[in-house]
Design an enzyme around this catalytic site. Structure first.
Site, PDB file in Angstrom:
ATOM      1  N   LYS A   1      35.818  44.549  40.890  1.00  0.00           N
ATOM      2  CA  LYS A   1      36.158  43.305  40.215  1.00  0.00           C
ATOM      3  C   LYS A   1      37.264  43.577  39.215  1.00  0.00           C
ATOM      4  CE  LYS A   1      35.734  39.055  38.643  1.00  0.00           C
ATOM      5  NZ  LYS A   1      34.625  38.477  37.882  1.00  0.00           N
TER       6      LYS A   1
ATOM      7  N   HIS B   1      26.224  36.643  37.447  1.00  0.00           N
ATOM      8  CA  HIS B   1      26.026  37.529  36.282  1.00  0.00           C
ATOM      9  C   HIS B   1      24.535  37.630  36.021  1.00  0.00           C
ATOM     10  CE1 HIS B   1      30.318  37.558  35.135  1.00  0.00           C
ATOM     11  NE2 HIS B   1      30.309  36.362  35.694  1.00  0.00           N
TER      12      HIS B   1
ATOM     13  N   ASP C   1      28.766  31.848  39.683  1.00  0.00           N
ATOM     14  CA  ASP C   1      29.228  32.329  38.380  1.00  0.00           C
ATOM     15  C   ASP C   1      28.210  31.990  37.296  1.00  0.00           C
ATOM     16  OD1 ASP C   1      30.826  33.719  36.651  1.00  0.00           O
ATOM     17  OD2 ASP C   1      32.324  32.146  36.401  1.00  0.00           O
TER      18      ASP C   1
ATOM     19  N   HIS D   1      35.958  32.100  41.557  1.00  0.00           N
ATOM     20  CA  HIS D   1      35.772  30.819  40.858  1.00  0.00           C
ATOM     21  C   HIS D   1      37.076  30.027  40.701  1.00  0.00           C
ATOM     22  CE1 HIS D   1      36.952  33.429  37.579  1.00  0.00           C
ATOM     23  NE2 HIS D   1      35.765  33.988  37.473  1.00  0.00           N
TER      24      HIS D   1
ATOM     25  N   HIS E   1      39.291  37.947  38.709  1.00  0.00           N
ATOM     26  CA  HIS E   1      39.245  36.835  37.749  1.00  0.00           C
ATOM     27  C   HIS E   1      40.697  36.453  37.499  1.00  0.00           C
ATOM     28  CE1 HIS E   1      37.456  34.594  34.237  1.00  0.00           C
ATOM     29  NE2 HIS E   1      38.762  34.482  34.041  1.00  0.00           N
TER      30      HIS E   1
ATOM     31  N   HIS F   1      28.869  35.192  43.538  1.00  0.00           N
ATOM     32  CA  HIS F   1      29.395  35.590  42.216  1.00  0.00           C
ATOM     33  C   HIS F   1      28.319  35.275  41.179  1.00  0.00           C
ATOM     34  CE1 HIS F   1      32.976  35.725  39.261  1.00  0.00           C
ATOM     35  NE2 HIS F   1      31.863  35.654  38.529  1.00  0.00           N
TER      36      HIS F   1
HETATM   37  O1  DOR Z   1      32.505  31.737  31.747  1.00  0.00           O
HETATM   38  C1  DOR Z   1      32.444  32.899  32.106  1.00  0.00           C
HETATM   39  N1  DOR Z   1      31.402  33.688  31.793  1.00  0.00           N
HETATM   40  N2  DOR Z   1      33.456  33.415  32.821  1.00  0.00           N
HETATM   41  C2  DOR Z   1      33.523  34.735  33.108  1.00  0.00           C
HETATM   42  O2  DOR Z   1      34.480  35.134  33.715  1.00  0.00           O
HETATM   43  C3  DOR Z   1      32.492  35.660  32.619  1.00  0.00           C
HETATM   44  C4  DOR Z   1      31.228  34.954  32.374  1.00  0.00           C
HETATM   45  C5  DOR Z   1      30.262  35.789  31.552  1.00  0.00           C
HETATM   46  O3  DOR Z   1      30.114  36.973  31.827  1.00  0.00           O
HETATM   47  O4  DOR Z   1      29.624  35.215  30.666  1.00  0.00           O
HETATM   48 ZN    ZN Z   2      31.939  35.461  36.503  1.00  0.00          ZN
END
Ligand code: DOR
Ligand code: ZN
Length: 344
Positions: free
Chosen positions: A95, A14, A238, A166, A132, A12
């Site tokens: 997602k 970003h 995450d 998460h 999520h 997971h």
């Molecule tokens: O803390 C987070 N940041 N939780 C999420 O679900 C998305 C992520 C983000 O994209 O910054």
């Molecule tokens: Zn995330």
């Protein structure tokens, strides 16, 4: 002490876009062989063409040795859209973001009774659903309140693999053990920290994410499951970089940046508990068993030589404060890693 990890996978991640992508993606590629990439760009990645183009930009940022398993932001995609996505070999799953619960989720799902067609097609095609799992309730209760949704999805779609992304609570772990079609990911911050660390003293914006870190008993339960090699629990960092100016301001963005040292920090955690033998499964083996992943071959040798977490990661005009900025952690990668300039 040393341990070699074969082809670690971040389940997971970003990676963002543009300058932030160019800064963040190579830092993941240093230690991970691949990652499941989240689709919450602005606008979100909702179709095959956008997904392929994004995968190409990721490839350009971090080279061919890092495999991005791509996801689509769940809207109301049907068979045609999913067939188009599936023709792309790096496509992994969809997602589901409940509308408005986290960063860039405004276009997410408002009513779970309206996505039945998409879920049925996914089940038929064997496409995993990543979720999520938070309600819009009181911040500490959001995951617990969402468990009823997980339960009903698991029962309605027994052939669909549903990943509770998460997870942060002991209650979520109990649910995981009730249904065979549920799997879960857990982050580093939820294994290490509680609400006390985030807000019990001076506020630590670099630890603020959604879902928020929870109670000591939740953290302990998550650690026990990860350290003991729960076969359906996988590491998903995450890691979610935000520019420093969006974290250290009025209205701190949710997201914790851990990608460059997540594996090293996990090695410390597993070593301290005397469970290093379970790290391989947690960061790669479980995902390979569950999804049949065949990641690029990559051997990462970790050693108990301390590593200094930079105060800031900088590059391409962006700067990101990592979790534990400026601290020492007990394990590092044994060979020095090239990378973006880090200060501190
Ligand atoms: O803390 C987070 N940041 N939780 C999420 O679900 C998305 C992520 C983000 O994209 O910054
Ligand atoms: Zn995330």
């Amino acid at each position: 002490m040393q341990i070699a990890i074969e082809s670690p996978i971040d389940m997971h991640l970003h990676l963002r876009d543009n300058a932030m992508l160019r800064l963040a993606a190579p830092l993941s590629a240093e230690t991970f062989a691949g990652a499941v990439v989240m689709p919450n760009l602005l606008p979100p990645v909702t179709d095959a063409a956008a997904m392929e183009a994004y995968a190409r930009r990721i490839g350009a940022a971090c080279g061919p040795d890092f495999r991005p398993w791509m996801t689509l932001f769940l809207k109301d995609q049907g068979e045609r859209e999913l067939l188009a996505a599936r023709s792309f070999s790096n496509f992994f799953g969809l997602k589901l973001y409940p509308a408005g619960v986290t960063t860039n989720s405004g276009g997410g799902v408002l009513r779970f009774d309206r996505i039945g067609r998409t879920l049925a097609v996914m089940q038929e095609m064997g496409v995993p659903l990543l979720v999520h799992g938070e309600s819009r309730g009181f911040v500490m209760d959001r995951e617990r309140e969402f468990l009823a949704v997980y339960r009903s999805l698991a029962e309605q779609y027994p052939g669909l693999t549903i990943s509770m992304e998460h997870i942060t609570t002991a209650a979520a772990l109990r649910l995981l053990d009730e249904y065979e079609n549920l799997v879960a990911t857990v982050t580093l911050q939820h294994l290490l920290f509680t609400l006390d660390d985030l807000a019990g003293g001076l506020l630590r914006p670099e630890l603020f994410c959604k879902p928020v870190v929870k109670r000591p008993e939740d953290r302990e339960a998550l650690c026990e499951a990860a350290l003991n090699g729960h076969p359906r629990l996988m590491f998903g960092s995450d890691s979610a970089p935000h520019p420093r100016s969006n974290k250290e301001c009025l209205g701190c963005a949710a997201g914790v940046f851990t990608a460059p040292f997540a594996l090293q920090r996990l090695a410390g955690l597993f070593a301290e508990a005397g469970r290093l033998e379970n790290l391989q499964a947690f960061v790669s083996g479980n995902a390979r068993c569950i999804y049949g992943f065949a990641p690029p071959v990559k051997r990462v040798v970790l050693t108990d030589v301390p590593f200094h977490i930079p105060a800031l990661y900088r590059g391409f005009g962006e700067s990101v404060v990592p979790m534990g900025a400026g601290e020492w952690i007990p394990w590092s990668v044994s060979a020095p890693l090239p990378g973006a300039s880090a200060c501190g």
